[in-house]
Design a protein around this motif. Structure first.
Motif, short mmCIF file in Angstrom:
data_model
loop_
_atom_site.label_atom_id
_atom_site.label_comp_id
_atom_site.label_asym_id
_atom_site.label_seq_id
_atom_site.Cartn_x
_atom_site.Cartn_y
_atom_site.Cartn_z
N ALA A 1 -33.90 -33.26 -44.90
CA ALA A 1 -33.91 -34.69 -45.19
C ALA A 1 -33.66 -34.94 -46.67
O ALA A 1 -32.96 -35.89 -47.04
N ALA A 2 -34.22 -34.08 -47.52
CA ALA A 2 -34.00 -34.23 -48.96
C ALA A 2 -32.53 -33.99 -49.30
O ALA A 2 -31.96 -34.69 -50.15
N THR B 1 -31.72 -44.58 -49.49
CA THR B 1 -32.35 -43.29 -49.72
C THR B 1 -33.52 -43.10 -48.76
O THR B 1 -33.68 -42.01 -48.19
N CYS C 1 -42.10 -44.67 -48.25
CA CYS C 1 -40.93 -44.62 -49.13
C CYS C 1 -40.59 -46.01 -49.67
O CYS C 1 -40.33 -46.18 -50.86
N THR D 1 -33.90 -40.12 -45.99
CA THR D 1 -34.99 -39.13 -46.03
C THR D 1 -35.82 -39.13 -44.76
O THR D 1 -36.50 -38.15 -44.47
N ALA E 1 -30.62 -37.03 -48.21
CA ALA E 1 -30.84 -38.14 -49.14
C ALA E 1 -30.01 -37.95 -50.41
O ALA E 1 -29.43 -38.90 -50.94
#
Length: 101
Positions: free
Chosen positions: A6-7, A43, A63, A47, A10
């Protein structure tokens, strides 16, 4: 939980979206303020893309809350106040600043 992927997703989204937002002319919130690209929502979506159900909703909410805090800090640093601050934060976050997912 697939947090590392996921990072990475992103990061890729930011690399793709940032130049697009950099090219668009955002209206200045107040004289002397710096326009901020509205990539924070994108973003957050990236993520949380690999998550499902309640985990996805929880992480998206966290988030977006952090994004609003970051935008508020920018508004305070730039001395944006009143209705202009509300508009600045909404633009900075990338959508409705009060929306919860």
């Amino acid at each position: 939980m697939k947090l590392p992927s996921a990072a990475v997703a992103a990061s890729l989204v930011c690399l793709i979206v940032a130049p697009v937002f950099a090219q668009t002319a955002a209206p200045s919130a107040a004289p002397g303020t710096v326009p901020v690209p509205a990539a924070k929502r994108v973003t957050c979506l990236a993520t949380t893309a690999s998550l499902k159900g309640q985990d996805k909703r929880d992480q998206m909410q966290l988030c977006m809350a952090q994004a609003r805090i970051d935008c508020l800090k920018q508004a305070i640093d730039q001395k944006v106040v009143g209705e202009t601050r509300k508009s600045f934060i909404k633009t900075c976050v990338g959508g409705d600043a009060t929306e919860q997912h």
